[in-house]
Design an enzyme around this catalytic site. Structure first.
Site, mmCIF file in Angstrom:
data_model
loop_
_atom_site.group_PDB
_atom_site.id
_atom_site.type_symbol
_atom_site.label_atom_id
_atom_site.label_comp_id
_atom_site.label_asym_id
_atom_site.label_seq_id
_atom_site.Cartn_x
_atom_site.Cartn_y
_atom_site.Cartn_z
ATOM 1 N N GLU A 154 9.393 8.630 -17.458
ATOM 2 C CA GLU A 154 8.021 9.123 -17.636
ATOM 3 C C GLU A 154 7.490 8.808 -19.030
ATOM 4 O O GLU A 154 6.362 8.328 -19.198
ATOM 5 C CB GLU A 154 7.972 10.637 -17.398
ATOM 6 C CG GLU A 154 8.235 11.025 -15.950
ATOM 7 C CD GLU A 154 8.319 12.544 -15.792
ATOM 8 O OE1 GLU A 154 7.462 13.116 -15.120
ATOM 9 O OE2 GLU A 154 9.240 13.151 -16.356
ATOM 10 N N TYR A 171 -10.760 -13.666 -45.337
ATOM 11 C CA TYR A 171 -10.068 -12.381 -45.364
ATOM 12 C C TYR A 171 -11.075 -11.242 -45.470
ATOM 13 O O TYR A 171 -12.040 -11.303 -46.228
ATOM 14 C CB TYR A 171 -9.095 -12.304 -46.562
ATOM 15 C CG TYR A 171 -8.386 -10.954 -46.617
ATOM 16 C CD1 TYR A 171 -7.250 -10.721 -45.853
ATOM 17 C CD2 TYR A 171 -8.893 -9.903 -47.378
ATOM 18 C CE1 TYR A 171 -6.630 -9.473 -45.852
ATOM 19 C CE2 TYR A 171 -8.281 -8.663 -47.385
ATOM 20 C CZ TYR A 171 -7.148 -8.456 -46.619
ATOM 21 O OH TYR A 171 -6.547 -7.224 -46.621
ATOM 22 N N GLN A 175 -6.232 -5.134 -42.901
ATOM 23 C CA GLN A 175 -5.164 -4.218 -43.305
ATOM 24 C C GLN A 175 -4.972 -3.102 -42.274
ATOM 25 O O GLN A 175 -3.867 -2.624 -42.063
ATOM 26 C CB GLN A 175 -5.505 -3.637 -44.679
ATOM 27 C CG GLN A 175 -4.601 -2.506 -45.115
ATOM 28 C CD GLN A 175 -4.921 -2.043 -46.520
ATOM 29 O OE1 GLN A 175 -4.873 -2.823 -47.465
ATOM 30 N NE2 GLN A 175 -5.261 -0.774 -46.674
ATOM 31 N N HIS A 208 0.845 -1.213 0.000
ATOM 32 C CA HIS A 208 0.000 0.000 0.000
ATOM 33 C C HIS A 208 0.878 1.261 0.000
ATOM 34 O O HIS A 208 0.446 2.299 0.500
ATOM 35 C CB HIS A 208 -0.943 0.029 1.206
ATOM 36 C CG HIS A 208 -1.640 -1.267 1.458
ATOM 37 N ND1 HIS A 208 -2.892 -1.560 0.963
ATOM 38 C CD2 HIS A 208 -1.240 -2.387 2.134
ATOM 39 C CE1 HIS A 208 -3.247 -2.788 1.341
ATOM 40 N NE2 HIS A 208 -2.269 -3.307 2.039
ATOM 41 N N LYS A 261 16.261 22.030 -11.600
ATOM 42 C CA LYS A 261 15.499 20.797 -11.810
ATOM 43 C C LYS A 261 16.261 19.698 -12.544
ATOM 44 O O LYS A 261 17.017 19.958 -13.469
ATOM 45 C CB LYS A 261 14.213 21.087 -12.602
ATOM 46 C CG LYS A 261 13.115 21.768 -11.826
ATOM 47 C CD LYS A 261 12.649 21.020 -10.581
ATOM 48 C CE LYS A 261 11.934 19.726 -10.861
ATOM 49 N NZ LYS A 261 10.609 19.910 -11.447
ATOM 50 N N SER A 268 14.488 22.017 -16.364
ATOM 51 C CA SER A 268 13.354 22.906 -16.587
ATOM 52 C C SER A 268 13.823 24.150 -17.316
ATOM 53 O O SER A 268 14.959 24.586 -17.146
ATOM 54 C CB SER A 268 12.756 23.276 -15.231
ATOM 55 O OG SER A 268 12.027 24.485 -15.323
HETATM 56 N N1 ARG Z 1 -2.924 -4.743 -48.323
HETATM 57 C C1 ARG Z 1 -3.677 -5.872 -47.896
HETATM 58 C C2 ARG Z 1 -3.484 -6.080 -46.374
HETATM 59 O O1 ARG Z 1 -2.612 -5.496 -45.836
HETATM 60 C C3 ARG Z 1 -3.220 -7.096 -48.614
HETATM 61 C C4 ARG Z 1 -4.301 -8.072 -48.965
HETATM 62 C C5 ARG Z 1 -5.304 -7.456 -49.852
HETATM 63 N N2 ARG Z 1 -6.264 -8.413 -50.269
HETATM 64 C C6 ARG Z 1 -7.416 -8.066 -50.851
HETATM 65 N N3 ARG Z 1 -8.185 -9.008 -51.179
HETATM 66 N N4 ARG Z 1 -7.728 -6.843 -51.060
HETATM 67 O O2 ARG Z 1 -4.211 -6.792 -45.755
#
Ligand code: ARG
Length: 492
Positions: free
Chosen positions: A292, A319, A324, A158, A285, A279
């Site tokens: 920090e 994907y 990205q 504490h 200082k 400072s």
């Molecule tokens: N620039 C994209 C990324 O960083 C790469 C893949 C892009 N793929 C797509 N189907 N547009 O994720």
């Protein structure tokens, strides 16, 4: 800019530069440009070996790739009118090797598996640097601890004086925490070090590619097998960001202590001038700015983790372009961690610890009261709770002396400590800070023999961890330089 090879078919040409720039990952892709060349080389060597691309065309493209591996990716490939570096490099290859050869490189793959592979290659490299930096930090802590196994200081709970300990014990607490941070990085590394290449868009490909061969060329010991997961997974990045956030939190706590300790109130440490600022108005200082800023940077890493988690949590398979936008958080955090760790090591390594001040404070606020209660238990047979109450009452009376203790014992338990044989000498010895520290010799405790044993054990662990980093880097560097040499031999 060469023509964008991706936008020639399906889409109309021409769009506002602001839109192209908005969609482009080019800025962050500087991190993966070199990795992309290696991925291109590995993929092409695999296509050639499988007979998917003919010798002549393979050689023409490889020649341009080898040139980039040797001299760097040309600046034209980084034009942010390209969606990303993958498009920029492909455009460059087509311009150099011709459409007939250059246009064959992207068979059996997609930018989705390509970018995931690049991220893993570059992140491996960053992680090895970080792990090396954590081992250096641990070495500094072990070195300072070794010099201070006898430097008694107050320990706090504490933020109140609690019990005496030593500077070695205190710093070894951090060393142990950084050892776990190292282990977390190494655990994350094991899952980064898997190859998604050959997953293509997400459903792999009908070409007779050899995923394991390409993975081996890039120094990956295994595949991310399921191709759907291979392109959509970013948990390797989340895990890494999490390990960084925890590591930096450990670092930040240590910085917080250095800041506190360097205040004139405390004066336990004098930081080297290089790590401090002054400072503009107060000429006297000396401010602990490095500690920090480091404490503040930790917030940025936690923020990067939250941004990345939030980016991924709503994404369906497989994907999505959102991914990205996760990447810059990863690279900014990698850069910050990589810069902070050596600075922290340097700041500690050059600090002067004010051991006399520490000793002065070690016994303040009745910090050895627990030892006194323990003596009443061990040597005079009192139950611990009774001894705890007697000593507490004597503290309340204003001081720990035989007189106050005896009065407290009569009041609370109707017994006389003097009658039990407690003397001034017994009390004095029990309250001595050095007696307190040396008696706490359990494994991991502050007694010099315990901290010495800890240091030996952790020096061995540190040596093994450093060896692991060196061997892993050697394995990967060898694979990647063999890859480039193989390509150079083909084009010679
Ligand atoms: N620039 C994209 C990324 O960083 C790469 C893949 C892009 N793929 C797509 N189907 N547009 O994720």
């Amino acid at each position: 800019m060469h023509g964008d090879p991706l936008r020639k078919g399906r889409l109309g040409t021409g769009r506002p530069p602001a839109l192209a720039e908005f969609l482009s990952s080019m800025e962050a892709d500087r991190w993966i440009a070199e990795a992309d060349i290696l991925v291109d080389i590995a993929h092409l060597l695999m296509l050639r070996r499988q007979g998917i691309v003919g010798e002549e065309q393979a050689t023409a493209v490889l020649r341009a790739l080898v040139r980039m591996a040797e001299d760097g990716v040309p600046e034209t490939a980084f034009d942010d009118r390209y969606e990303d570096i993958h498009a920029g490099i492909e455009a460059h290859l087509i311009a150099i090797a011709g459409a007939d050869a250059g246009g064959r490189l992207h068979m059996g793959r997609s930018r989705n598996d390509e970018v995931a592979t690049c991220l893993r290659i570059r992140l491996r490299q960053e992680m090895l640097l970080h792990m090396e930096a954590v081992t250096s930090l641990r070495a500094v802590l072990l070195r300072i601890a070794g010099d201070h196994t006898g430097s008694v200081m107050p320990g706090f709970t504490h933020l109140q004086h609690a019990q005496p300990t030593t500077l070695a014990h205190h710093l070894l607490g951090y060393e142990q925490a950084f050892t776990r941070d190292f282990e977390r990085l190494r655990d994350a590394f094991a899952r980064i070090d898997r190859c998604p290449l050959g997953a293509a868009a997400f459903a792999s490909t009908g070409y007779p590619i050899d995923r394991a061969y390409a993975a081996g060329l890039l120094g990956f010991p295994a595949l991310v097998e399921n191709t759907m997961d291979a392109v959509s997974a970013r948990d390797f990045a989340l895990e890494t960001l999490s390990a960084w956030a925890i590591l930096m939190t450990t670092a930040s706590r240590l910085c917080e202590e250095l800041i506190l300790w360097s205040s004139a109130f405390v004066d336990f440490v004098r930081l080297d001038d290089a790590y401090c600022s002054t400072s503009s108005i107060m000429p006297q200082k000396k401010n602990p700015d490095t500690a920090e800023i480091l404490r503040a940077k930790t917030g940025g890493i936690s923020g990067a983790l939250v941004a990345a988690l939030t980016c991924v949590k709503g994404l369906p398979m497989s994907y999505n372009r959102d991914l990205q936008d996760l990447t810059p958080h990863l690279w900014r955090a990698a850069d910050t961690v990589g810069r902070c760790l050596p600075l922290l090591s340097g700041m500690l390594d050059t600090a002067t610890f004010m051991t006399e001040r520490m000793h002065e404070e070690a016994g303040r606020s009745n910090s050895t009261a627990t030892d006194l209660a323990d003596v009443l238990v061990r040597d005079f047979g009192l139950p611990f709770r009774t001894a705890h109450g007697i000593v507490g009452r004597a503290v309340r009376m204003g001081s720990l002396t035989l007189a106050t203790l005896d009065a407290a014992a009569r009041e609370m338990a109707g017994i006389s400590l003097v009658g039990l044989g407690v003397t001034d000498a017994v009390v004095k010895r029990a309250l001595d800070v050095t007696f307190s520290v040396t008696s706490r010799n359990q494994p991991g405790g502050p007694a010099p023999e315990a901290t010495d044993a800890f240091i030996s054990g952790h020096e061995e662990q540190l040596a093994a961890d450093s060896r692991w980093v060196k061997e892993t880097r050697g394995r990967i560097d060898t694979a990647l330089s063999d890859l480039v040499h193989t390509a150079q031999d083909v084009v010679q």
